[in-house]
Write an enzyme that holds these catalytic residues in place. Structure first.
Site, PDB file in Angstrom:
ATOM      1  N   GLY A  88      -0.487   7.247  -1.458  1.00  0.00           N
ATOM      2  CA  GLY A  88      -1.006   8.155  -0.539  1.00  0.00           C
ATOM      3  C   GLY A  88      -0.307   7.965   0.400  1.00  0.00           C
ATOM      4  O   GLY A  88       0.462   6.871   0.892  1.00  0.00           O
TER       5      GLY A  88
ATOM      6  N   LYS B 149       0.830  -1.398   1.202  1.00  0.00           N
ATOM      7  CA  LYS B 149       0.830  -0.394   2.415  1.00  0.00           C
ATOM      8  C   LYS B 149       1.901  -0.846   3.271  1.00  0.00           C
ATOM      9  O   LYS B 149       2.182  -1.916   3.844  1.00  0.00           O
ATOM     10  CB  LYS B 149      -0.500  -0.485   3.250  1.00  0.00           C
TER      11      LYS B 149
ATOM     12  N   ASP C 102     -13.028   4.254  11.944  1.00  0.00           N
ATOM     13  CA  ASP C 102     -12.482   5.209  10.980  1.00  0.00           C
ATOM     14  C   ASP C 102     -12.960   5.351   9.607  1.00  0.00           C
ATOM     15  O   ASP C 102     -12.266   5.494   8.613  1.00  0.00           O
ATOM     16  CB  ASP C 102     -10.920   5.292  10.949  1.00  0.00           C
TER      17      ASP C 102
ATOM     18  N   VAL D 268       1.306   4.277   1.102  1.00  0.00           N
ATOM     19  CA  VAL D 268       0.610   3.125   0.114  1.00  0.00           C
ATOM     20  C   VAL D 268       1.246   3.504  -1.203  1.00  0.00           C
ATOM     21  O   VAL D 268       1.257   4.483  -1.572  1.00  0.00           O
ATOM     22  CB  VAL D 268      -0.774   3.502   0.300  1.00  0.00           C
TER      23      VAL D 268
ATOM     24  N   GLY E 174      -0.712   7.532   4.943  1.00  0.00           N
ATOM     25  CA  GLY E 174      -1.722   7.464   6.026  1.00  0.00           C
ATOM     26  C   GLY E 174      -1.231   7.848   7.189  1.00  0.00           C
ATOM     27  O   GLY E 174      -0.002   8.083   7.415  1.00  0.00           O
ATOM     28  N   SER E 175      -1.973   7.679   8.280  1.00  0.00           N
ATOM     29  CA  SER E 175      -1.337   8.006   9.648  1.00  0.00           C
ATOM     30  C   SER E 175       0.093   7.153  10.215  1.00  0.00           C
ATOM     31  O   SER E 175       0.648   7.497  10.897  1.00  0.00           O
ATOM     32  CB  SER E 175      -2.361   8.042  10.645  1.00  0.00           C
ATOM     33  N   PHE E 176      -0.112   5.819   9.516  1.00  0.00           N
ATOM     34  CA  PHE E 176       0.835   4.667  10.077  1.00  0.00           C
ATOM     35  C   PHE E 176       1.962   4.682   8.990  1.00  0.00           C
ATOM     36  O   PHE E 176       2.756   3.596   8.796  1.00  0.00           O
ATOM     37  CB  PHE E 176       0.238   3.682  10.415  1.00  0.00           C
ATOM     38  N   GLY E 177       1.816   5.142   7.658  1.00  0.00           N
ATOM     39  CA  GLY E 177       2.844   5.043   6.697  1.00  0.00           C
ATOM     40  C   GLY E 177       2.196   5.171   5.386  1.00  0.00           C
ATOM     41  O   GLY E 177       1.466   6.102   5.093  1.00  0.00           O
TER      42      GLY E 177
END
Ligand SMILES: *[C@@H]1O[C@H](CO)[C@@H](O)[C@H](O)[C@H]1NC(C)=O
Ligand SMILES: *[C@@H]1O[C@H](CO)[C@@H](O)[C@H](O)[C@H]1NC(C)=O
Ligand SMILES: *[C@@H]1O[C@H](CO)[C@@H](O)[C@H](O)[C@H]1NC(C)=O
Ligand SMILES: CC(=O)N[C@H]1CO[C@H](CO)[C@@H](O)[C@@H]1O
Length: 398
Positions: A93, A114, A209, A100, A95-98
């Protein structure tokens, strides 16, 4: 010779100086005063030093008693090998920062890796925050960090692998279904984890979050709260840093529902705690500008509603004057069958009305959790207690 005034010590074979006997008595008086003063000052100093050392040792003992769950670091090459050179087939997947990745080590251990995309604004901060948070937390319903890799231009966390993916997948993908007991179990796991963050650990941690894609499921379908990239830890420390946090629309308490929430973080290298003070005034952050645990309670309420109705808070059926919350609030208790996920109830079910009563209680609590005013929301201890009561009832009717 013939200097009668000369005087001195006996070994110089000169007459003793006239004032010396007087001076020595003066010295005696001086000593008589100075010795006790010096001695007591020295004793006081020693006592103070001992006390300071004792306190320091206590602080250290406290720090040592925190489990350090970041053992040896892992190298970039090990991670590269484990993910088959970060191949797309291992991408779990983004995410907002990188991203996984799924990784498997030579001994067969499966992990989630991650990787923080450091060129993205906030990614570095996110890595630091997540490390700082996860280093000290231990709970069965939080994702564990196995290791980390930190070079100048590459930062990654190696996490427990969750074979059953996220709650998001189970709620909104075709071919996936969770029954009512599974949903309640997972939401109880999440509530236990958040209760631990808020009440079981000092200083409290606010996740900030909570949403279905951050709830991961292990092989036994036990829920684990993950993604601490924007979590907040509370402390009272000095230096102030700035960061930009992007929380997720739909799950953020009303006061914060602007696209960006700008926070200033206080970071103390000594205690490794982060404190958040708000730059922009949002209702949720209180008069002192302190992020509160009640914004997690709000998100948890929304998460509960989504889990049992299978409607996202951002669903297009909701508009300015109707929301997931108001839709449900207007339906309990009598029209609960109109809002609940239709897959959960079949009309021919024997104990249908009893089950609906349970769902109705859950939804009432969810509505309470997402109350407009933070002061009217229950705390996570109450939430866990209520859920456990409802679960006992539900199991009796299933
Ligand atoms: C969850 O994952 C495990 C391991 O992959 C699998 O055996 C199990 O059947 C899965 N559970 C569900 C409900 O699919
Ligand atoms: C929700 O809040 C109301 C009013 O405070 C209270 O009477 C009720 O018991 C709460 N419901 C649940 C399920 O916590
Ligand atoms: C309905 O609930 C009762 C307990 O009140 C239980 O004994 C019974 O097994 C339940 N029926 C079904 C079909 O689950
Ligand atoms: C420590 C703790 O409360 N862990 C919970 C995590 O989830 C499992 C499965 O529901 C519970 O049994 C544990 O109590």
């Amino acid at each position: 010779m013939s200097n009668d005034a000369i005087c001195g010590k006996p070994q110089f074979h000169v007459p003793p100086c006239p004032g010396s006997s007087h001076r020595s008595s003066e010295r005696k008086v001086l000593l008589a005063v100075l010795i006790p003063i010096t001695a007591s000052a020295a004793i006081t100093l020693v006592v103070i030093l001992l006390l300071l050392r004792y306190r320091k040792r206590q602080v250290q003992a406290q720090a040592d008693s925190l489990p350090d769950i970041m053992p040896e670091r892992i190298s970039y090459y090990q991670l590269q090998r484990a993910t088959d050179d970060f191949s797309n087939s291992n991408l779990l997947g983004q995410g907002s920062f990188g991203s996984v990745f799924k990784g498997s080590f030579t001994d067969g251990t499966l992990v989630a890796i991650k990787i923080f995309q450091l060129q993205l604004e906030g990614a570095f901060k996110s890595f630091e925050t997540e490390c700082a948070v996860l280093r000290n937390l231990r709970h069965r319903n939080l994702t564990k960090v196995i290791s980390s890799c930190s070079n100048l231009d590459f930062k990654a966390l190696v996490l427990e692998y969750m074979p059953n993916g996220s709650l998001e997948k189970w709620m909104h993908s075709n071919g996936h279904f969770l029954d009512i007991v599974q949903r309640l179990n997972i939401m109880t796991d999440v509530a236990c984890a958040v209760e631990y963050l808020h009440h079981g650990y000092s200083p409290p941690v606010v996740h900030c979050d909570l949403k279905p894609s951050n709830i991961l499921l292990d092989q036994d379908m036990v829920g684990h709260v993950s993604d601490f990239g924007i979590a907040k830890l509370f402390g009272e420390e000095e230096t102030v840093r700035h960061t930009t946090t992007l929380a997720t629309l739909g799950y953020i308490a009303p006061g914060e529902s602007t696209d960006f929430v700008v926070l200033s973080i206080q970071y103390s290298p000594e205690s490794k705690w982060l404190t958040i003070l708000n730059d922009v005034m949002f209702a949720e952050y209180g008069a002192e500008g302190i992020v509160s645990t009640s914004c997690d309670v709000y998100s948890y309420g929304i998460l509960l509603m989504e889990t049992f109705t299978r409607r996202r808070p951002t669903d297009e059926m909701f508009s300015e004057d109707s929301s997931l919350r108001s839709w449900i609030a207007n339906s309990i208790p009598h029209a609960i069958d109109q809002v609940v996920d239709a897959n959960l109830i079949s009309p021919v079910e024997k104990n249908l009305s009893r089950k609906l009563n349970c769902i109705s209680s859950i939804m009432e609590m969810a509505v309470n959790c997402s109350a407009e005013s933070p002061g009217n929301r229950p705390n996570m201890k109450d939430v866990v207690a209520s859920l456990q009561k409802i679960k006992v009832q539900l199991l009796a009717y299933s």
